[in-house]
Design a protein around this motif. Sequence first.
Motif, mmCIF file in Angstrom:
data_model
loop_
_atom_site.group_PDB
_atom_site.id
_atom_site.type_symbol
_atom_site.label_atom_id
_atom_site.label_comp_id
_atom_site.label_asym_id
_atom_site.label_seq_id
_atom_site.Cartn_x
_atom_site.Cartn_y
_atom_site.Cartn_z
ATOM 1 N N ALA A 129 0.980 -1.411 0.213
ATOM 2 C CA ALA A 129 -0.144 -0.198 -0.045
ATOM 3 C C ALA A 129 1.066 1.333 0.099
ATOM 4 C CB ALA A 129 -1.155 -0.109 1.225
ATOM 5 N N THR A 130 0.372 2.259 -0.699
ATOM 6 C CA THR A 130 1.083 3.567 -0.626
ATOM 7 C C THR A 130 1.483 4.147 0.702
ATOM 8 O OG1 THR A 130 0.312 4.076 -2.672
ATOM 9 C CG2 THR A 130 1.019 5.792 -1.789
ATOM 10 N N GLU A 131 0.091 3.965 1.590
ATOM 11 C CA GLU A 131 0.294 4.659 2.938
ATOM 12 C C GLU A 131 0.028 3.146 3.769
ATOM 13 O OE1 GLU A 131 1.126 6.921 5.939
ATOM 14 O OE2 GLU A 131 0.929 7.552 3.830
ATOM 15 N N PRO A 132 1.092 2.668 4.340
ATOM 16 C CA PRO A 132 0.890 1.541 5.228
ATOM 17 C C PRO A 132 0.227 1.922 6.562
ATOM 18 C CG PRO A 132 3.059 1.581 4.383
ATOM 19 C CD PRO A 132 2.463 2.937 4.085
ATOM 20 N N GLY A 133 -0.872 1.093 6.892
ATOM 21 C CA GLY A 133 -1.620 1.436 8.132
ATOM 22 C C GLY A 133 -2.866 1.960 7.767
ATOM 23 N N LEU A 134 -2.900 2.341 6.605
ATOM 24 C CA LEU A 134 -4.295 3.277 6.392
ATOM 25 C C LEU A 134 -5.438 2.412 5.831
ATOM 26 C CD1 LEU A 134 -5.910 6.014 6.091
ATOM 27 C CD2 LEU A 134 -4.906 5.976 3.783
ATOM 28 N N PHE A 135 -5.038 1.305 5.267
ATOM 29 C CA PHE A 135 -6.357 0.463 4.610
ATOM 30 C C PHE A 135 -5.937 -1.014 5.395
ATOM 31 C CE2 PHE A 135 -5.713 3.770 1.654
ATOM 32 C CZ PHE A 135 -6.842 3.985 1.254
ATOM 33 N N SER A 136 -7.076 -1.843 5.486
ATOM 34 C CA SER A 136 -6.841 -2.989 5.545
ATOM 35 C C SER A 136 -7.965 -3.888 4.834
ATOM 36 C CB SER A 136 -7.308 -3.225 7.082
ATOM 37 O OG SER A 136 -8.309 -2.991 7.541
ATOM 38 N N VAL A 137 -7.747 -5.332 4.693
ATOM 39 C CA VAL A 137 -8.556 -6.168 3.934
ATOM 40 C C VAL A 137 -8.991 -7.349 4.698
ATOM 41 C CG1 VAL A 137 -6.736 -7.363 2.961
ATOM 42 C CG2 VAL A 137 -8.846 -7.160 1.816
ATOM 43 N N TRP A 138 -10.236 -7.498 4.618
ATOM 44 C CA TRP A 138 -10.765 -8.620 5.354
ATOM 45 C C TRP A 138 -10.320 -9.910 4.823
ATOM 46 C CZ3 TRP A 138 -15.929 -7.927 8.245
ATOM 47 C CH2 TRP A 138 -15.847 -6.872 9.265
ATOM 48 N N ALA A 139 -9.766 -10.866 5.284
ATOM 49 C CA ALA A 139 -9.035 -12.060 4.644
ATOM 50 C C ALA A 139 -10.128 -12.933 4.258
ATOM 51 C CB ALA A 139 -8.294 -12.900 5.761
ATOM 52 N N HIS A 140 -11.415 -13.044 4.342
ATOM 53 C CA HIS A 140 -12.470 -13.883 4.013
ATOM 54 C C HIS A 140 -13.479 -13.374 3.192
ATOM 55 C CE1 HIS A 140 -10.962 -16.716 7.006
ATOM 56 N NE2 HIS A 140 -11.025 -15.820 8.094
ATOM 57 N N ASN A 141 -13.584 -12.166 3.051
ATOM 58 C CA ASN A 141 -14.752 -11.542 2.166
ATOM 59 C C ASN A 141 -14.138 -10.537 1.208
ATOM 60 O OD1 ASN A 141 -14.249 -9.313 3.844
ATOM 61 N ND2 ASN A 141 -16.419 -9.494 4.829
ATOM 62 N N GLY A 142 -13.071 -10.265 1.372
ATOM 63 C CA GLY A 142 -12.197 -9.110 0.365
ATOM 64 C C GLY A 142 -12.734 -7.614 0.592
ATOM 65 N N GLU A 143 -13.373 -7.324 1.732
ATOM 66 C CA GLU A 143 -13.587 -5.935 1.844
ATOM 67 C C GLU A 143 -12.402 -5.113 2.118
ATOM 68 O OE1 GLU A 143 -16.678 -5.975 4.884
ATOM 69 O OE2 GLU A 143 -18.198 -6.878 3.433
ATOM 70 N N VAL A 144 -12.299 -3.995 1.491
ATOM 71 C CA VAL A 144 -11.187 -3.067 1.961
ATOM 72 C C VAL A 144 -12.089 -2.015 2.523
ATOM 73 C CG1 VAL A 144 -9.275 -1.529 0.902
ATOM 74 C CG2 VAL A 144 -10.011 -3.784 -0.001
ATOM 75 N N ARG A 145 -11.249 -1.650 3.878
ATOM 76 C CA ARG A 145 -11.709 -0.674 4.692
ATOM 77 C C ARG A 145 -10.740 -0.014 5.376
ATOM 78 N NH1 ARG A 145 -17.023 -1.903 6.448
ATOM 79 N NH2 ARG A 145 -17.745 -3.741 5.935
ATOM 80 N N THR A 146 -11.170 1.261 5.669
ATOM 81 C CA THR A 146 -10.064 2.123 6.470
ATOM 82 C C THR A 146 -9.817 1.761 7.525
ATOM 83 O OG1 THR A 146 -11.739 3.584 7.123
ATOM 84 C CG2 THR A 146 -10.838 4.017 5.027
ATOM 85 N N SER A 147 -8.531 1.884 8.316
ATOM 86 C CA SER A 147 -8.288 1.459 9.492
ATOM 87 C C SER A 147 -8.289 2.579 10.689
ATOM 88 C CB SER A 147 -6.767 0.888 9.417
ATOM 89 O OG SER A 147 -6.695 -0.330 8.747
ATOM 90 N N ARG A 148 -8.117 3.952 10.091
ATOM 91 C CA ARG A 148 -8.057 5.052 10.883
ATOM 92 C C ARG A 148 -8.760 6.095 10.143
ATOM 93 N NH1 ARG A 148 -4.075 8.326 8.791
ATOM 94 N NH2 ARG A 148 -2.568 7.279 7.556
ATOM 95 N N LEU A 149 -8.774 7.309 10.974
ATOM 96 C CA LEU A 149 -9.224 8.500 10.304
ATOM 97 C C LEU A 149 -8.146 9.071 9.357
ATOM 98 C CD1 LEU A 149 -10.925 10.340 13.457
ATOM 99 C CD2 LEU A 149 -12.063 9.254 11.279
ATOM 100 N N LEU A 150 -8.609 9.899 8.297
ATOM 101 C CA LEU A 150 -7.855 10.292 7.339
ATOM 102 C C LEU A 150 -7.393 11.843 8.087
ATOM 103 C CD1 LEU A 150 -9.736 9.514 4.041
ATOM 104 C CD2 LEU A 150 -7.716 8.379 4.922
ATOM 105 N N SER A 151 -6.086 12.204 7.533
ATOM 106 C CA SER A 151 -5.688 13.526 7.896
ATOM 107 C C SER A 151 -5.019 14.255 6.567
ATOM 108 C CB SER A 151 -4.488 13.184 8.864
ATOM 109 O OG SER A 151 -3.486 12.626 8.076
ATOM 110 N N GLU A 152 -4.908 15.528 6.759
ATOM 111 C CA GLU A 152 -4.596 16.489 5.609
ATOM 112 C C GLU A 152 -3.057 15.841 5.153
ATOM 113 O OE1 GLU A 152 -6.294 18.562 4.057
ATOM 114 O OE2 GLU A 152 -8.016 18.439 5.383
ATOM 115 N N ARG A 153 -2.430 15.192 5.897
ATOM 116 C CA ARG A 153 -1.042 14.827 5.404
ATOM 117 C C ARG A 153 -1.142 13.651 4.355
ATOM 118 N NH1 ARG A 153 1.933 14.773 11.071
ATOM 119 N NH2 ARG A 153 -0.218 13.689 11.647
ATOM 120 N N ASP A 154 -2.345 12.810 4.731
ATOM 121 C CA ASP A 154 -2.278 11.583 3.814
ATOM 122 C C ASP A 154 -2.331 11.905 2.557
ATOM 123 O OD1 ASP A 154 -2.618 9.989 5.956
ATOM 124 O OD2 ASP A 154 -4.443 10.271 6.153
#
Length: 796
Positions: free
Chosen positions: A608-633
């Motif tokens: 990922a471009t930004e490690p720790g920002l996104f995560s994927v569920w191993a069983h259903n393939g859903e890509v979700r955010t792991s934290r709040l976004l900031s202006e620095r992202d």
Amino acid sequence: METAVAKTPEKRQVIFLTILLLLWEADSEAIRYSMPEETESGYLVANLAKDLGLRVGELATRGARIHHRGNKELLQLDAETGNLVLREKPDREVLCGVTDPCVLHFQLILENPVQFFQTDLQITDINDHSPEFPHKEMLLKIQESAQSGTVFPLKAAQDSDIGSNAVQNYTVSPNLHFHVVPQSRADGRKYPELVLDRALDREEQPELTLTLTAVDGGSPPRSGTTTVRIEVMDINDNAPQFVQSLYEVQIPEDSPLDAVVLTVSARDLDAGIHGKVAYSLFQGDEVSQPFVIDDVTGEIRLKMILDFEATPYYNMEIVATDSGGLSGKCTVAIQVVDVNDNAPKLTISSLTSSIPENVPEAVVAVFSVSDPDSGDNGRMVCSIQNDLPFILKPTFENYYTLVTEGPLDRESRAEYNITITVTDMGTPRLTTQHTITLQVADVNDNAPAFTQTSYTLFVQENNNPALHIGTISATDSDSGSNAHITYSLLPTHDPQLALDSLISINADNGQLFALRALDYEALQAFEFHVGATDQGSPVLSSQALVRVLVLDANDNAPFVLYPLQNASAPCTELLPRAAEPGYLVTKVVAVDRDSGQNAWLSFQLLKATEPGLFSVWAHNGEVRTSRLLSERDAPKHRLLLLVKDNGDPPRSASVTLHVLLVDGFSQPYLPLPEVARDPAQDEDVLTLYLVIALASVSSLFLLSVLLFVGVRLCRRARAASLGGCSVPEGHFPGHLVDVSGAGTLSQSYQYEVCLTGDSGIGEFKFLKPMIPELLVQDPGRDLKENLHCRDSFVFS
């Protein structure tokens, strides 16, 4: 004759009596022939075929033969002509002795079918023997005081002939003192008595010599002579007299030698030397006589072993003579008592060593039994083992047939040892046994039987051609060619199953082979029938069901349905900057043509471009955010996902996602063609675009909704007119991974929304719901519309 049937005595006794009565009525009349003794061999006695009313040659076809029952084999049967001829010259005296009439008994046996005829042959006597006296000279001592008319018994001449050919008369040479008178014994034989005609005078003639002649009644007559020498003695006027004129006694045939049979007694009234009595056997053959008498005591003892079967009784005459030559005579009748000293005899006439199974009442053997003893000692009981499927049937006199009680079964028992036991009724009982070994020949009466009614075989897909996948087996309880099994594939009723191109079978051992590589995705299971046929006559067969299950191999990698990876431009997902942690960015949808654990998919975020920002569920393939976004992202992110199955070895596919951070959805993001530029400049340009988008989102929202509805209606009309697009109903198959969550993507609404590849404006095209069935069949084919996906929206 008594018969003890081994099974159900009452029933078999009734059968025995019935058959015996029928046979007695049919064959009670014996065929009788007569011929004189000394007839030359080759003499034609009779034609049996004519006498029995049979056709010429029928005796041969029915296996006729003569059974002599212990007699000398005098007769010979020509079965072809039916002539009964004399084998050798008969001698009546040798065959029958003194028995009259001399009748020899024979049996004619017809084997197919079994039939018996009694034949009697009478040998008539001819005058071929001359009378013979036991001694060449007889001595008589006669007192000179003997009165005229005194009778002096003389020893009789022996003649082997019987009837009129035996001794009929005695004569004496002419003299002045004696004449001879023939007398008859109890058995009809004649003996001479010398009668004094004129008194003797010792001083005038102390000794006389006479010639005694015996003449038989033959034609021409035969004669024999002996010399009678007479000594004239002094006066002795009292002859001995026996206490009894007839003695009768019985003696067992097994009496030991020197046993005392009886004691005779005679008295003489004279005194002195004239009163002493000497006993002797008179009128008997001392050589063959089994008895001897003590001349002083009168005890009769046994000197030879007795045999009831040879001679059942004896008649002897005992003479008591005093010193003066006077004598008295008595008769001793000895009856030999039979003892059970002869075991029954069994004679096999016809024997079959092998019979086929399933034949009812087959004749195994024909035999006869005999016992020369008499009374209960000669009565016999015939039996076999109780546990055998055979019965004894009495046929004619002492003949029996051994037949099967019913059809035999070789598979249950292939050999029988039948012991025929013959026991007499004497005391002690004597037994004779004879064992017959019978083989049961096989008949093809058992069809091949499979070890299982159905077989299930497993084969891994992508197998090598000519692979051995299993073996079927059948057994046949028959033997020989009746048990030789040939295997074959039976025609199938499924026209879509080309069985000959899939499976072959070894006809000898039932091994099954796969002719080509199988594909689980094309053919998961099929079934067919296999036949097993023996080589008997008639041919018997059976069949079994064989079910072949193709096992899946991990030979298909996962295929990504969304987002498409073969488009000319990557799909970009929009992510609001105000998204909460766990916000559903997108969902990766993939399928696997394999089954089972080979189709179990797992998802993994590799890069990922930004490690720790996104995560994927191993069983259903859903890509979700792991934290709040900031202006620095960074405003643009690139995610690399790995889709992997659970096979061995595992197969995988990679997915690239592009995520663009936006402040809202009022203005769509239209990316420009990528040009190599400085990353800082790209960030400034992106910021400018975001400001413009946020300013115009409110004004364009209404336009976007109207444009969406218009395009949707237009596409439906075009699809209806061209037939190019249809909207099937339904959800993804159960083996795909379904997604449900708290984000904006719902399971109930899954549409792919893309921009046309040749337009730079926001013209939306809403495609039909995805059809996994078509994609599973050909996951690599291009979509018919050949769309270039630019953007995707997910509506909930």
